[in-house]
Design a protein around this motif. Structure first.
Motif, PDB file in Angstrom:
ATOM      1  N   THR A   1      62.159 -73.644 -32.824  1.00 36.47           N
ATOM      2  CA  THR A   1      63.434 -74.119 -32.306  1.00 36.47           C
ATOM      3  C   THR A   1      63.215 -75.150 -31.205  1.00 36.47           C
ATOM      4  O   THR A   1      62.304 -75.029 -30.395  1.00 36.47           O
ATOM      5  CB  THR A   1      64.250 -72.944 -31.740  1.00 36.47           C
ATOM      6  OG1 THR A   1      64.434 -71.958 -32.757  1.00 36.47           O
ATOM      7  CG2 THR A   1      65.611 -73.416 -31.254  1.00 36.47           C
TER       8      THR A   1
ATOM      9  N   TYR B   1      58.747 -74.348 -27.082  1.00 32.38           N
ATOM     10  CA  TYR B   1      59.225 -74.032 -25.739  1.00 32.38           C
ATOM     11  C   TYR B   1      59.931 -72.680 -25.704  1.00 32.38           C
ATOM     12  O   TYR B   1      59.744 -71.903 -24.767  1.00 32.38           O
ATOM     13  CB  TYR B   1      60.172 -75.132 -25.263  1.00 32.38           C
ATOM     14  CG  TYR B   1      60.713 -74.906 -23.864  1.00 32.38           C
ATOM     15  CD1 TYR B   1      60.008 -75.361 -22.754  1.00 32.38           C
ATOM     16  CD2 TYR B   1      61.924 -74.236 -23.655  1.00 32.38           C
ATOM     17  CE1 TYR B   1      60.497 -75.158 -21.470  1.00 32.38           C
ATOM     18  CE2 TYR B   1      62.411 -74.024 -22.380  1.00 32.38           C
ATOM     19  CZ  TYR B   1      61.694 -74.480 -21.286  1.00 32.38           C
ATOM     20  OH  TYR B   1      62.174 -74.265 -20.031  1.00 32.38           O
ATOM     21  N   PHE B   2      60.751 -72.410 -26.733  1.00 26.44           N
ATOM     22  CA  PHE B   2      61.526 -71.168 -26.759  1.00 26.44           C
ATOM     23  C   PHE B   2      60.730 -70.022 -27.388  1.00 26.44           C
ATOM     24  O   PHE B   2      59.637 -70.225 -27.914  1.00 26.44           O
ATOM     25  CB  PHE B   2      62.830 -71.384 -27.530  1.00 26.44           C
ATOM     26  CG  PHE B   2      63.756 -72.380 -26.881  1.00 26.44           C
ATOM     27  CD1 PHE B   2      64.462 -72.050 -25.728  1.00 26.44           C
ATOM     28  CD2 PHE B   2      63.905 -73.650 -27.411  1.00 26.44           C
ATOM     29  CE1 PHE B   2      65.308 -72.966 -25.124  1.00 26.44           C
ATOM     30  CE2 PHE B   2      64.755 -74.569 -26.819  1.00 26.44           C
ATOM     31  CZ  PHE B   2      65.450 -74.231 -25.674  1.00 26.44           C
ATOM     32  N   MET B   3      61.314 -68.834 -27.301  1.00 25.95           N
ATOM     33  CA  MET B   3      60.668 -67.668 -27.882  1.00 25.95           C
ATOM     34  C   MET B   3      60.409 -67.872 -29.367  1.00 25.95           C
ATOM     35  O   MET B   3      59.376 -67.469 -29.888  1.00 25.95           O
ATOM     36  CB  MET B   3      61.536 -66.420 -27.658  1.00 25.95           C
ATOM     37  CG  MET B   3      60.909 -65.123 -28.142  1.00 25.95           C
ATOM     38  SD  MET B   3      61.909 -63.678 -27.713  1.00 25.95           S
ATOM     39  CE  MET B   3      61.866 -63.755 -25.908  1.00 25.95           C
ATOM     40  N   ASP B   4      61.363 -68.496 -30.048  1.00 22.69           N
ATOM     41  CA  ASP B   4      61.142 -68.886 -31.438  1.00 22.69           C
ATOM     42  C   ASP B   4      60.514 -70.277 -31.418  1.00 22.69           C
ATOM     43  O   ASP B   4      61.185 -71.269 -31.111  1.00 22.69           O
ATOM     44  CB  ASP B   4      62.468 -68.922 -32.210  1.00 22.69           C
ATOM     45  CG  ASP B   4      62.281 -69.270 -33.674  1.00 22.69           C
ATOM     46  OD1 ASP B   4      61.165 -69.677 -34.061  1.00 22.69           O
ATOM     47  OD2 ASP B   4      63.256 -69.135 -34.447  1.00 22.69           O
ATOM     48  N   PRO B   5      59.233 -70.417 -31.739  1.00 25.82           N
ATOM     49  CA  PRO B   5      58.551 -71.707 -31.614  1.00 25.82           C
ATOM     50  C   PRO B   5      59.062 -72.764 -32.580  1.00 25.82           C
ATOM     51  O   PRO B   5      58.695 -73.944 -32.453  1.00 25.82           O
ATOM     52  CB  PRO B   5      57.083 -71.357 -31.897  1.00 25.82           C
ATOM     53  CG  PRO B   5      57.152 -70.132 -32.751  1.00 25.82           C
ATOM     54  CD  PRO B   5      58.329 -69.360 -32.247  1.00 25.82           C
TER      55      PRO B   5
END
Length: 321
Positions: A189, A183-187
């Protein structure tokens, strides 16, 4: 999603003014002031073995009572059966399910805690039968389906019976939202947020007791495709805040690219440490568990502390169809 956050903010801000907080909330001085303490016992063996974490690493249908959004982490219909064997011959049993209904998922379940019979005595000190204390909740709810950030809300009908002619009823709501891996820019997380046991106080006898309101925030990180770590901050109204650190390792029997899905056969190993229990015994802060996924069925076994009384077993059977 923004409506879930708005609802959580409004509920927390109005609870104190509605007399639903104990005296000295969120401190150790509030211990023992809340009713329906059985609501704090995890209904999922996996969640118990992770110290009560809201981890979204692997689907967990049995966790729907304390984390409704957990029901939205799979597109399958689910049915979960859980049993916990607790001290003083207490037994917890739970049935929870989720059924697809168009773009939503209908949630349902019943969670009960049965205590050992208590011998009753009359004014002359002779035995006058027995009584078995019983607590239970019946839950209905709705969860989003196929959304990037699954959210869910449930309504729970509560009853506690602590003695002959001494019982109480109430109702509560649970809200949760999850931001899964990717979901976040870092997948790698993820994050989960839950607000549990929101409702009016329970009257038992001539006194009113607040419900064990709890807010919880969890952050997860995927070290590899099979290693997941998490950290939870828990704010219970009837004790001081505490932390949970968890680790889950899934060993797949077969690979399907790098996608971890609930129906992928494999073995899971779990452990967690919590600062909840104030004790010098380190083992009262640890929990452990394993999970086995075979086809459309999974079995979770956990051992988690019950206060300072040691480790007690939990068992969950999850079906996907």
């Amino acid at each position: 999603m923004r409506y879930i956050f708005a609802a959580m903010t409004v509920i927390l801000s109005t609870h104190a003014y509605a007399g639903m907080f104990p005296s000295a909330p969120f401190t150790q001085k509030a211990r023992g002031q809340a009713a329906a303490a059985f609501l704090k016992i995890p209904t999922s063996a996996r969640r118990a073995s992770l110290g009560g974490s809201l981890s979204l690493a692997i689907a967990d249908p049995a966790a729907v009572f304390q984390s409704p959004a957990a029901a939205a982490t799979t597109d399958n219909n689910t049915l979960a059966l859980t049993s916990s064997f607790l001290p003083e011959d207490m037994t917890q049993a739970c049935v929870a399910g989720a059924v697809n209904t168009g773009s939503k998922r209908f949630l349902y379940g019943i969670n009960a805690l049965q205590q050992a019979p208590i011998t009753l005595y009359n004014a002359f000190g002779t035995s006058d039968g027995s009584f078995s204390p019983l607590d239970y909740e019946v839950m209905f709810g709705i969860a989003t389906k196929g959304q990037a950030a699954p959210a869910a809300a449930t309504v729970n009908f509560l009853q506690t019976k602590i003695g002959p002619g001494l019982s109480g009823t109430s109702a509560s709501a649970d809200l949760s939202i999850g931001f899964p891996f990717g979901y976040f820019m870092d997948p790698n997380t993820s994050m989960s947020l839950a607000l549990l046991n929101v409702g009016p106080s329970m009257k038992i006898g001539s006194k009113n007791f607040p419900l064990p309101l709890r807010a919880q925030l969890q952050g997860g990180y995927k070290l590899t495709d099979t290693y997941f770590i998490g950290a939870d901050v828990v704010l219970p109204v009837d004790q001081e805040p505490f932390l949970v650190g968890s680790l889950e390792w899934k060993i797949p029997f077969a690979q399907e690219g790098t996608k971890m899905i609930e129906t992928l056969p494999g073995l899971s190993i779990r452990t967690a440490i919590t600062s909840q229990n104030r004790t010098d015994d380190f083992t009262d802060k640890l929990s452990f568990g394993i999970g086995l996924q075979v086809g459309s069925m999974s079995l979770d076994v956990g051992a988690a502390p019950f206060g300072n009384l040691g480790l007690f077993p939990r068992l969950s059977l999850n079906l996907y169809f």
